[in-house]
Design a protein around this motif. Structure first.
Motif, PDB file in Angstrom:
ATOM      1  N   LEU A   5       0.846  -1.187   0.000  1.00  0.00           N
ATOM      2  CA  LEU A   5       0.000   0.000   0.000  1.00  0.00           C
ATOM      3  C   LEU A   5       0.884   1.241   0.000  1.00  0.00           C
ATOM      4  N   LEU A   6       0.312   2.353  -0.422  1.00  0.00           N
ATOM      5  CA  LEU A   6       1.072   3.608  -0.387  1.00  0.00           C
ATOM      6  C   LEU A   6       1.625   3.862   1.013  1.00  0.00           C
ATOM      7  N   ALA A   7       0.836   3.501   2.009  1.00  0.00           N
ATOM      8  CA  ALA A   7       1.252   3.759   3.392  1.00  0.00           C
ATOM      9  C   ALA A   7       2.501   2.964   3.781  1.00  0.00           C
ATOM     10  N   LEU A 179       2.106  19.235  -0.350  1.00  0.00           N
ATOM     11  CA  LEU A 179       0.678  18.912  -0.426  1.00  0.00           C
ATOM     12  C   LEU A 179      -0.083  20.041  -1.120  1.00  0.00           C
ATOM     13  N   GLU A 183      -1.806  19.521  -4.842  1.00  0.00           N
ATOM     14  CA  GLU A 183      -3.264  19.518  -4.946  1.00  0.00           C
ATOM     15  C   GLU A 183      -3.804  20.883  -5.328  1.00  0.00           C
ATOM     16  N   GLY A 259      -6.832  20.132   8.657  1.00  0.00           N
ATOM     17  CA  GLY A 259      -6.949  19.129   9.707  1.00  0.00           C
ATOM     18  C   GLY A 259      -5.692  18.283   9.830  1.00  0.00           C
ATOM     19  N   ASP A 261      -1.625  17.769  11.341  1.00  0.00           N
ATOM     20  CA  ASP A 261      -0.805  18.133  12.483  1.00  0.00           C
ATOM     21  C   ASP A 261       0.626  18.367  11.999  1.00  0.00           C
ATOM     22  N   TYR A 264       3.522  15.918  12.388  1.00  0.00           N
ATOM     23  CA  TYR A 264       3.637  14.680  11.615  1.00  0.00           C
ATOM     24  C   TYR A 264       4.002  14.953  10.156  1.00  0.00           C
ATOM     25  N   GLY A 326      -0.168   5.870   8.411  1.00  0.00           N
ATOM     26  CA  GLY A 326      -0.899   6.234   7.197  1.00  0.00           C
ATOM     27  C   GLY A 326      -0.545   7.643   6.777  1.00  0.00           C
ATOM     28  N   GLN A 327      -0.712   7.922   5.484  1.00  0.00           N
ATOM     29  CA  GLN A 327      -0.393   9.257   4.994  1.00  0.00           C
ATOM     30  C   GLN A 327      -1.269  10.284   5.699  1.00  0.00           C
ATOM     31  N   LEU A 329      -3.945  12.657   5.981  1.00  0.00           N
ATOM     32  CA  LEU A 329      -5.090  12.891   5.111  1.00  0.00           C
ATOM     33  C   LEU A 329      -5.865  14.101   5.599  1.00  0.00           C
ATOM     34  N   PRO A 330      -6.233  14.965   4.685  1.00  0.00           N
ATOM     35  CA  PRO A 330      -7.028  16.106   5.115  1.00  0.00           C
ATOM     36  C   PRO A 330      -8.439  15.677   5.482  1.00  0.00           C
ATOM     37  N   ARG A 331      -9.026  16.385   6.400  1.00  0.00           N
ATOM     38  CA  ARG A 331     -10.367  16.015   6.832  1.00  0.00           C
ATOM     39  C   ARG A 331     -11.415  16.538   5.851  1.00  0.00           C
ATOM     40  N   ILE A 332     -12.629  16.108   6.084  1.00  0.00           N
ATOM     41  CA  ILE A 332     -13.706  16.421   5.154  1.00  0.00           C
ATOM     42  C   ILE A 332     -14.284  17.793   5.403  1.00  0.00           C
ATOM     43  N   CYS A 333     -14.629  18.104   6.650  1.00  0.00           N
ATOM     44  CA  CYS A 333     -15.268  19.403   6.857  1.00  0.00           C
ATOM     45  C   CYS A 333     -14.709  20.108   8.070  1.00  0.00           C
TER      46      CYS A 333
END
Lengths: 333, 367
Positions: A5-7, A179, A183, A259, A261, A264, A326-327, A329-333
Motif C-alpha cells: 500500500l502507499l502507506a 501537499l 493539490e 486538519g 498536524d 507529523y 498512514g499518509q 489525510l485532510p479532513r472532510i469538513c
C-alpha cells in the motif's frame, strides 16, 4: 490479497513493519540494524558513513526547491546527522520518455548548486529511460559517502535523563508545501519547502558543542515519528513543550484548515539534536546565527521512562506523540 | 492582539481552565458524579484531545463523542457500494482522503487502488468536476459524504457539471443532516448527557435555531461553539452555568460565524439540488428524513440511479467493532476491547480509527 500500500512507503508504522518483517528477514548485517539515517562503519584508516535514498516527490518543482535539490539535501543531511562530513555522492536517474530536456537541465543545475553548497562531489551516475506512462516524470536515487571524525560517538546509547532536546527551526514546512502544490490548494503564497543542506551547520555544531549526543533529521513522519523512534531506541522518554515548538504562522494556519498536524509533516531542512543541557543555549546561539537555524529552539528534555514522547500542551495538558500511521489525510469538513 | 491570537492565547486558556475546573468540581460534587457532556462534531473531538483538555478535565467532566464524524457514520453498506463502484472498468472514483482507508468487509478503497482501481483523492468536489472535464473517457464518480457543511459545495459542483454539460460525472450522495440524527439519538433515551456542544461548522449552515428543539423537547442545554481552546472552554463555562441554573435554551456562542437562521444561500443551494430522504447511519440504522438525495432535476448526475440497481441493505459491521455504540455516545474508545490492539490507525478495524475526525483516532493519537 496482501499487497503493498502507499502507506508502506510513508516512513511510519507500516514502513517499519515492512523493513522489519521483510527486508531484515533476508539481510542480516548488524550495520543495517542500527536503524539510523546512515550506516557508520570502520574502514582501514578511517570511519565512513554511507546512505542511500530514492526521491519520488510530486510535483518535481515546488516552492523552495525541486526533486534534484531535494535528492542532494536529503542524502547529505542523512550523512550529517549521523556525524559524518559528506564527501561524495552518486545519482541514478530514472526518466519517463517525453520528459522535457529543459526541465531536466534546470533540475540538474539545481543539484549542482546544492552540491557546491554542501561541498560534496558527484562522482558516479546512471541514467535509465522508461516508456511513457511507466513512471511519473522522474525519479532520482542518490547514495552518499562521508567521513566520520574518529572520536565522534553519536548514537542512541548516549542520551541520559536531563539532556536537552533541540530543533533547528520551524516544523512541517516541506510536507505542507508539497501537499499544497500537488493539490493546487491555493495556499502556496506564504508556503515554501525548507529543503536545505545542513551539513555545514551541523559540522560547525559538532566542533563547537561536544555535548551533542545524537541527531536525527525530521523527514517523513515529521518530528513526532523521529522523536518516537529516538525514545524507543534509547528506552527513555522525551518530554516536549508545545509552546516551545517553532511552527510558522502560514504552516499552522494551512494545517489547521486541512486538519493536519504539523508535527507529523515532513521537513527537509530540519534536525533534532540531543545535547548536554549545559551546552544547549550555546548550540541554539550558534544555530540562530545561521540561515538554517534562525528559529532554533530547545523544545524539551530527555526524561527517565520507557520510550514515550509526551507533549505538554499550551493549556497545561499532556498528550502522547507516536509514529505516523498512514499518509496525513485532510479532513472532510 | 488579533482575535485569532486571542482565541489561541495560552494564558487566557489557562485562566479559563481554572475557572471551568472550579465550576465543574462544584457541579460534579452536587451531582455526585462527573458532568457528562457530548461534543457532536468530530473536529471538536480532535480539538479536545489534541489540546489536552480531555486529560485536564478528567474526573470532573466526561466528554463523550457523538455522531459527528462524516466518514464514521457512513453505513457499512455504502462503503461496500463505493468499493464496488471503484472496481467498475472505466471509472475513476474521486473522494475526500479520509474515506480511502475505511475498511469494508474484505477490502477498502486503498486496497482497490493498490489493485489497479482508479481512486483519486480530491480536496473539493469542484476538483472532481475538473477531473471529469479533463478525462472525458473516464466516468468520474464523486463520493459525496459529509453533513450540511459539505453538501452546498457538492450542490455547486453538480450545477457546474450541468453547465459544462458533462455526461461523465456523477455523485454517490450519502450526505446526512445533523438535527435529525440528534433527535434520533436523544429520542432513543439510551445516552444520558447533561449538556451538548453543538457543531460550529454545521450550525454555520443550519443556524443555531435548527437545534433549539434540544432544549425545548429534551430539556438539555446546548451551546454552539468554535474550535479553538478558548472557544471550547467558553462553551464549557456557559454549559456548566446553564446546567447549574436549569436553563435549557440553546446558546449561540459562535456569533462571529453562526447566525441564528444560518447561511441562507447555502441552504438554498442544498434545496435546489437535493431532496430529503431516509439515510442509513452506522450505529443508528435508518434515520427518517436525515439524508440528502439528488433531486429529479439532476437525476443524470446521481451515481445511485446511474450505476446501482438498488441500495444495498446495510452490510455487516466489521466483527467485534463497536464504532456503532461509540457514535451513539454509549461508550468511549477505551471501552472497546479492540482499541489499540488489534485496531490502530495503521490497521484500523472500524472507521472511527481511520478518520482524522474519528473519536478512536483522536484518543489513539493523543492518549
Amino acid at each position: 490479497m496482501s499487497v503493498v500500500l502507499l502507506a508502506h512507503g510513508d516512513g511510519g508504522l507500516l514502513t517499519r513493519e515492512l523493513v522489519e518483517g521483510l527486508f531484515l528477514k533476508y539481510f542480516k548485517s548488524p550495520l543495517l540494524r542500527q536503524f539510523s539515517d546512515a550506516a557508520v562503519f570502520n574502514w582501514p584508516g578511517s570511519r565512513l558513513a554511507i546512505t542511500t535514498d530514492a526521491f519520488v516527490v510530486d510535483p518535481i518543482f515546488f516552492p523552495g526547491g525541486d526533486i534534484g535539490k531535494l535528492a542532494i539535501c536529503g542524502t547529505t543531511n542523512d550523512l550529517a546527522v549521523s556525524g559524518a562530513r559528506p564527501r561524495y555522492i552518486t545519482a541514478s536517474f530514472t526518466i519517463e520518455e517525453g520528459f522535457a530536456l529543459a526541465d531536466l537541465e534546470k533540475m540538474v543545475a539545481s543539484m549542482a548548486v546544492a552540491c557546491a553548497e554542501a561541498g560534496v562531489d558527484m562522482i558516479a551516475g546512471d541514467t535509465k529511460v522508461v516508456p511513457r506512462g511507466h513512471l511519473d516524470k522522474l525519479f532520482i536515487t542518490t547514495t552518499g559517502i562521508g567521513m566520520v571524525p574518529e572520536k565522534l560517538d553519536w548514537g542512541y546509547h548516549r542520551p541520559v535523563p536531563g539532556d536537552a532536546v533541540l530543533v533547528n527551526g520551524s516544523l512541517g514546512n516541506h510536507g505542507l508545501t508539497i501537499l499544497a502544490a500537488r493539490e493546487n490548494l491555493g495556499l502556496t503564497g506564504a508556503l515554501a519547502s525548507d529543503c536545505a543542506p545542513l551539513n555545514n551547520i551541523i559540522n560547525l555544531l559538532q566542533e563547537q558543542c561536544p555535548g551533542i549526543k545524537m541527531m536525527r533529521d525530521l523527514t517523513r513522519g515529521g518530528l513526532s515519528t523521529a522523536a518516537k523512534e529516538i525514545a524507543e531506541a534509547c528506552g527513555l522518554d522525551l518530554c516536549l513543550r508545545e509552546d516551545a515548538l517553532p511552527i510558522d504562522q502560514a504552516v499552522r494556519g494551512a494545517a489547521d484548515i486541512l486538519g493536519l498536524d504539523p508535527l507529523y509533516l515532513a521537513n527537509e531542512g530540519k534536525f533534532l539534536a540531543i545535547i548536554n543541557p549545559a551546552q544547549a543555549a550555546k548550540a541554539v546561539d550558534i544555530l540562530k546565527q545561521n540561515a538554517y537555524g534562525r528559529d532554533a529552539q530547545v523544545i524539551g528534555e530527555v526524561c527517565a521512562g520507557k520510550g514515550n514522547v509526551y507533549l505538554q500542551t499550551t493549556l497545561g495538558g499532556t498528550k502522547i506523540l507516536g509514529l505516523l500511521a498512514g499518509q496525513p489525510l485532510p479532513r472532510i469538513c | 492582539m488579533s482575535v485569532l491570537k486571542r482565541l489561541n492565547d495560552p494564558q487566557l486558556g489557562r485562566e479559563m481552565i481554572k475557572k471551568v475546573k472550579e465550576q465543574a468540581a462544584q457541579l460534579a460534587g452536587h451531582l455526585g458524579r462527573a458532568v457528562a457532556l457530548m461534543e457532536v462534531c468530530g473536529t471538536h473531538t480532535m480539538a479536545i484531545s489534541s489540546t489536552g483538555l480531555r486529560s485536564l478535565l478528567a474526573g470532573l467532566v466526561e466528554l463523550r463523542s457523538g455522531p459527528g464524524c462524516p466518514v464514521c457514520v457512513t453505513a457499512a453498506g455504502d462503503i461496500e457500494q463505493m468499493i464496488a463502484l471503484a472496481r467498475m472498468p472505466g471509472v475513476t472514483v474521486a473522494t475526500f482522503g479520509d474515506m480511502v482507508r475505511v475498511p469494508g468487509v474484505l477490502s477498502s478503497l486503498e486496497r482497490e487502488r493498490a489493485g489497479g482501481a482508479r481512486v483519486q483523492i480530491v480536496y473539493s468536489p469542484v476538483d472532481a468536476v475538473a477531473l471529469a472535464r479533463d478525462k472525458p473517457d473516464q466516468e468520474v464518480i464523486f463520493l459525496g459524504m459529509g453533513f450540511e457543511t459539505t453538501a452546498p459545495m457538492v450542490a455547486l459542483s453538480i450545477n457546474q457539471a450541468n453547465n459544462l454539460r458533462l455526461t461523465n460525472f456523477s455523485v454517490y450522495s450519502v450526505h446526512k443532516l445533523v438535527p435529525p440524527v440528534m433527535r434520533a439519538l436523544l429520542g432513543a433515551g439510551e445516552v444520558k448527557v447533561d449538556g451538548l456542544i453543538l457543531p460550529g461548522h454545521v450550525c454555520a449552515i443550519t443556524g443555531s435555531e435548527a437545534f433549539a428543539f434540544i432544549g425545548e423537547e429534551y430539556g438539555i442545554p446546548a451551546v454552539v461553539t468554535g474550535f479553538t481552546p478558548v472557544d471550547i472552554l467558553d462553551a464549557l463555562h456557559i454549559l456548566l452555568n446553564k446546567i447549574q441554573t436549569g436553563d435549557n435554551r440553546v446558546v449561540n456562542g459562535y456569533r462571529w460565524v453562526v447566525r441564528d437562521d444560518g447561511n441562507l444561500q447555502a441552504q438554498s443551494a442544498i434545496k435546489n439540488c437535493f431532496y430529503l430522504g431516509d439515510a442509513i447511519w452506522r450505529g443508528f440504522g435508518v434515520v427518517n428524513g436525515s439524508g440528502l438525495l439528488i433531486g429529479e432535476k439532476f437525476a443524470h448526475y446521481d451515481a445511485m440511479r446511474k450505476f446501482t440497481a438498488e441500495r444495498l441493505d446495510d452490510a455487516a459491521e466489521p466483527q467485534g467493532c463497536r464504532c456503532g455504540e461509540l457514535l451513539r455516545g454509549l461508550i468511549s474508545p477505551g471501552d472497546c476491547p479492540m482499541f489499540g490492539h488489534p485496531c490502530t490507525p495503521a490497521s484500523p478495524v472500524g472507521p472511527c480509527m481511520v478518520s482524522s475526525e474519528g473519536a478512536c483516532a483522536a484518543y489513539y493519537h493523543y492518549r
